[in-house]
Design an enzyme around this catalytic site. Structure first.
Site, PDB file in Angstrom:
ATOM      1  N   ASP A  27       0.853  -1.187   0.000  1.00 26.25           N
ATOM      2  CA  ASP A  27       0.000   0.000   0.000  1.00 26.25           C
ATOM      3  C   ASP A  27       0.888   1.235   0.000  1.00 26.25           C
ATOM      4  O   ASP A  27       1.805   1.350   0.818  1.00 26.25           O
ATOM      5  CB  ASP A  27      -0.924   0.012   1.222  1.00 26.25           C
ATOM      6  CG  ASP A  27      -1.992   1.082   1.112  1.00 26.25           C
ATOM      7  OD1 ASP A  27      -3.076   0.771   0.589  1.00 26.25           O
ATOM      8  OD2 ASP A  27      -1.734   2.226   1.534  1.00 26.25           O
ATOM      9  N   ASN A  54      -2.878  13.003  -5.104  1.00 25.02           N
ATOM     10  CA  ASN A  54      -4.077  13.125  -5.941  1.00 25.02           C
ATOM     11  C   ASN A  54      -4.807  14.428  -5.668  1.00 25.02           C
ATOM     12  O   ASN A  54      -5.258  15.117  -6.581  1.00 25.02           O
ATOM     13  CB  ASN A  54      -5.006  11.942  -5.678  1.00 25.02           C
ATOM     14  CG  ASN A  54      -5.122  11.018  -6.872  1.00 25.02           C
ATOM     15  OD1 ASN A  54      -4.566  11.277  -7.930  1.00 25.02           O
ATOM     16  ND2 ASN A  54      -5.837   9.934  -6.709  1.00 25.02           N
ATOM     17  N   HIS A 103      -5.632  14.184 -10.530  1.00 23.99           N
ATOM     18  CA  HIS A 103      -5.631  12.748 -10.846  1.00 23.99           C
ATOM     19  C   HIS A 103      -4.645  12.409 -11.949  1.00 23.99           C
ATOM     20  O   HIS A 103      -4.144  11.278 -12.003  1.00 23.99           O
ATOM     21  CB  HIS A 103      -7.039  12.306 -11.238  1.00 23.99           C
ATOM     22  CG  HIS A 103      -8.009  12.319 -10.089  1.00 23.99           C
ATOM     23  ND1 HIS A 103      -7.996  11.372  -9.097  1.00 23.99           N
ATOM     24  CD2 HIS A 103      -8.997  13.188  -9.758  1.00 23.99           C
ATOM     25  CE1 HIS A 103      -8.943  11.631  -8.212  1.00 23.99           C
ATOM     26  NE2 HIS A 103      -9.568  12.729  -8.588  1.00 23.99           N
ATOM     27  N   ASP A 139      -4.257   2.349  -4.838  1.00 26.22           N
ATOM     28  CA  ASP A 139      -2.802   2.404  -4.686  1.00 26.22           C
ATOM     29  C   ASP A 139      -2.287   1.145  -3.988  1.00 26.22           C
ATOM     30  O   ASP A 139      -1.308   1.186  -3.254  1.00 26.22           O
ATOM     31  CB  ASP A 139      -2.392   3.651  -3.894  1.00 26.22           C
ATOM     32  CG  ASP A 139      -2.969   3.655  -2.486  1.00 26.22           C
ATOM     33  OD1 ASP A 139      -3.895   2.860  -2.227  1.00 26.22           O
ATOM     34  OD2 ASP A 139      -2.503   4.448  -1.660  1.00 26.22           O
TER      35      ASP A 139
END
Length: 685
Positions: A250, A258, A263, A297
């Site tokens: 992760d 972001n 994005h 992610d």
């Protein structure tokens, strides 16, 4: 002869299977005729010539039989078919001439046998040569034309009739030959078209399979492919009695990228991070590492081979080091880290699904306690899972009114040293487990979907207690991400406030940075609704999460609660003092106030507090008191809101209920609907 390589190859394959039958008919009929003329014709006609013709036919038969299993090029096939056409002429002419030479030596019956032999043999040859039309026509012309002319010239009516009959039959056979060859060519063309369609269909199927198992953004294997690889690797490990490991990665700090850069930049960071991790996996040995993007992610690893803990730690260390390197994208220069959880078969779990869950819990543990590090599932983690399951089970059946309680932590004005209000903190006294830490039961309530009814029950009790306090005493109450980010989460809270009789101006709702980043747009709407009622809004534990100062500017905040990590050593650490002082600038422009948490140093401050650090909370000032709505007790506490004296005691932090303070549980969930999302709900500590 066709120039279509597919047709010539089909002709060759079919012809090679039928040519032995042709030569068998020719050899057997020739031997029968020669035997009939043995005693009436010369030996060279009955012995030598038939033997030569039979040997030639036998050699051709053996050659064609040897070609059945050979792989030949299109040019070789075409050359052999053309050679067959050329050989059909002399072979047909040889057998015809031998028949005519033998005919005069026999009687009427023997002569009839020669006529029958030639007619039947040519019909059999035409049938056998249907796949090679040109050779069939050559044989028909070479045999039938001389046959008709020869027997017509004898003047014998019977033989003339036989000649005409053979001519008609041969004509019919040639017609059948053309029709069959046309159908054969059409069949080959249809088969070719079907193969092309099948190839296109297979290519489309392969592409669909590839897309179904490929992440469209990073072009890495996706979640579907990951679990297929896991199932295959697990079955292989069970069969070979070797170990296999599952890892989950992760990215820490991706959500702020972001939010701050957009994005587009976030996607490019994901692509680059995926490329870096893939490079590590491809160069890792001797184990084989399958790598996939699971979503958001989050990435997955399947480590195949005889894997040990040292191998997993080495792999995790390489991945973390490479992911930490800066990301330079146009004008954006950013960085992030990653946390990794591993689980090893057969030590951790007996099934592939359970192995993945163990790896997921290892990642959860890394996010909370060892952010940016690698955690391998162990027996301690298994014990934690069992304990967590017990808490969740008991929480589902808990009577909130009887088992849940509130204590109130005083909030002191640093300038006047008077109590400005109280923060409501939740406590759970389980009949079976005894006192359960909020750091344990609040995340459990969030996981099983009980956090909202728990919040509502505690808010009712907190407002009932606050209703007995003087009007100037404020109530501080903590909300979780589930309260402010769910579509209708804020509406029941508004109804509770309106029915309580407590003026909304006396209420301060505290939210964490994680709750804000969980769903900023919906959180902003909920905060605006509370603000419109007159409630105060505080940002809790500022400085521990991934949010930026943009949240301070964009949200209608009244207070910032600075995390204890900055406040606890403000007397000894000049950096902490400067950080807090720097925060007063944006706060001053907005008219907000700062509140320090975890005031634990009993010594007098050697540095003056920044002018906006007005409110403080900590055990040094006064312990949290039980509050059950008793009017007299509550008023007594309120009247005692004069200067709080230093009692010389060491302090512990009193903070949000949703998480143990100082833990890594402040990580944003990156907007994914995951069971592991840990948005803190600060009702107690």
């Amino acid at each position: 002869m066709s120039d279509d390589p597919d047709l010539t190859r089909a002709q060759f394959d079919a012809f090679s299977k039928q040519i032995p039958l042709l030569y068998f008919i020719l050899i057997s009929n020739t031997i029968a005729v020669a035997y009939t003329y043995v005693n009436v014709a010369p030996d060279w006609l009955t012995m030598i010539v038939p033997s030569l013709l039979t040997v030639l036919a036998a050699l051709r038969t053996l050659w064609w039989l040897s070609q059945r299993h050979l792989v030949r090029s299109d040019a070789d096939i075409l050359r052999n078919l053309r050679a067959t056409n050329w050989m059909a002429l002399p072979i047909g002419a040889g057998f015809t001439a031998w028949s005519f030479a033998l005919y005069p030596y026999g009687d009427a019956f023997a002569k009839s046998q020669v006529a029958f032999y030639m007619a039947v043999t040519v019909i059999g040859c035409i049938f056998s040569l249907m796949h090679l039309r040109s050779a069939g026509l050559i044989v028909t012309l070479v045999v039938d034309v001389p046959y008709v002319l020869f027997f017509w010239a004898t003047g014998e009516p019977t033989l003339k009739a036989i000649a005409v009959n053979n001519l008609l039959v041969s004509g019919a056979m040639v017609t059948v030959l053309f029709i069959y060859y046309r159908d054969f060519a059409d069949l080959v063309a249809s088969r070719k078209s079907l193969l092309v369609q099948q190839a296109a269909t297979q290519e489309l199927s392969d592409e669909n399979f590839r897309l179904a198992n490929l992440d469209s953004l990073t072009e890495l294997p996706n979640r579907r492919r990951f679990f297929a690889e896991l199932s295959s690797a697990f079955s292989d490990a069970e069969r070979r009695h070797v170990s296999v490991a599952v890892g989950i990665i992760d990215l820490d700090g991706f959500k702020p990228i972001n939010d701050n850069y957009g994005h587009s930049v976030g996607d490019r960071v994901l692509i680059e991070a995926g490329r870096r991790i893939r490079d590590v996996c491809e160069g890792f040995g001797p184990q084989r590492v399958e790598f996939a993007r699971l979503g958001g992610d989050e990435f997955g690893l399947v480590v195949c081979g005889d894997t040990e803990d040292a191998d997993l730690e080495r792999l995790g260390e390489r991945i973390c080091e490479l992911v930490k390197l800066p990301y330079q994208l146009d004008t954006a220069h950013t960085g992030l880290s990653c946390s990794i959880g591993f689980a090893l078969y057969p030590r951790s779990a007996p099934t592939a699904e359970a192995l993945y869950e163990c790896a997921d819990y290892s990642l959860y543990h890394a996010k909370r306690h060892l952010r940016g590090r690698t955690v391998i599932f162990s027996s301690e983690h298994e014990a934690e899972i069992r304990s967590r399951g017990v808490i969740e089970t008991l929480l589902r059946t808990a009577d909130f009114s009887a088992e849940m309680d509130l204590v109130f932590q005083p909030i002191v004005d640093a300038m006047s040293e008077h109590t400005a209000g109280f923060e409501a903190l939740a406590r759970w006294q389980s009949p079976r487990l005894g006192r359960v830490s909020p750091a344990d039961f609040i995340p459990a309530a969030e996981r099983i979907g009980l956090i909202r009814p728990l919040t509502q029950a505690l808010l009712v009790r907190a407002l009932a207690a606050a209703g007995t306090w003087p009007d100037h005493t404020r109530l501080s109450f903590n909300l979780s991400a589930h309260d402010i980010c769910s579509p209708d989460g804020i509406l029941p809270l508004i109804a509770i406030i309106e029915n309580s009789g407590v003026p909304p101006r006396r209420l301060d709702f505290e939210i964490t940075e994680t709750a804000v980043t969980f769903d900023f747009a919906r959180a902003e709407q909920s905060i605006a609704a509370l603000k419109a009622m007159g409630c105060g809004i505080s940002l809790d534990d500022f400085g521990t999460g991934y949010s930026s100062l943009s949240h301070v500017h964009r949200l209608p905040l009244d207070k910032l609660k600075i995390d204890r990590s900055f406040v606890a050593d403000i007397n000894d650490n000049p950096v902490s003092h400067k950080i807090i002082k720097s925060l007063t600038r944006p706060v001053r422009r907005h008219g907000d106030r700062l509140r320090g948490r975890g005031c634990r140093n009993p010594r007098p401050a050697r540095r003056p507090a920044p002018p906006r650090l007005r409110l403080r909370a900590g055990l040094l000032l006064r312990k949290a008191h039980a509050g059950r709505g008793d009017r007299g007790l509550s008023r007594q506490r309120a009247r005692a809101a004069g200067p709080w004296r230093n009692q010389g005691r060491g302090l512990r932090q009193i903070g949000p209920l949703a998480t143990s303070k100082g833990s890594a549980d402040r990580a944003p969930c990156h907007g994914r609907n995951r069971s592991r999302c840990r948005s803190p709900h600060p009702h107690g500590a």
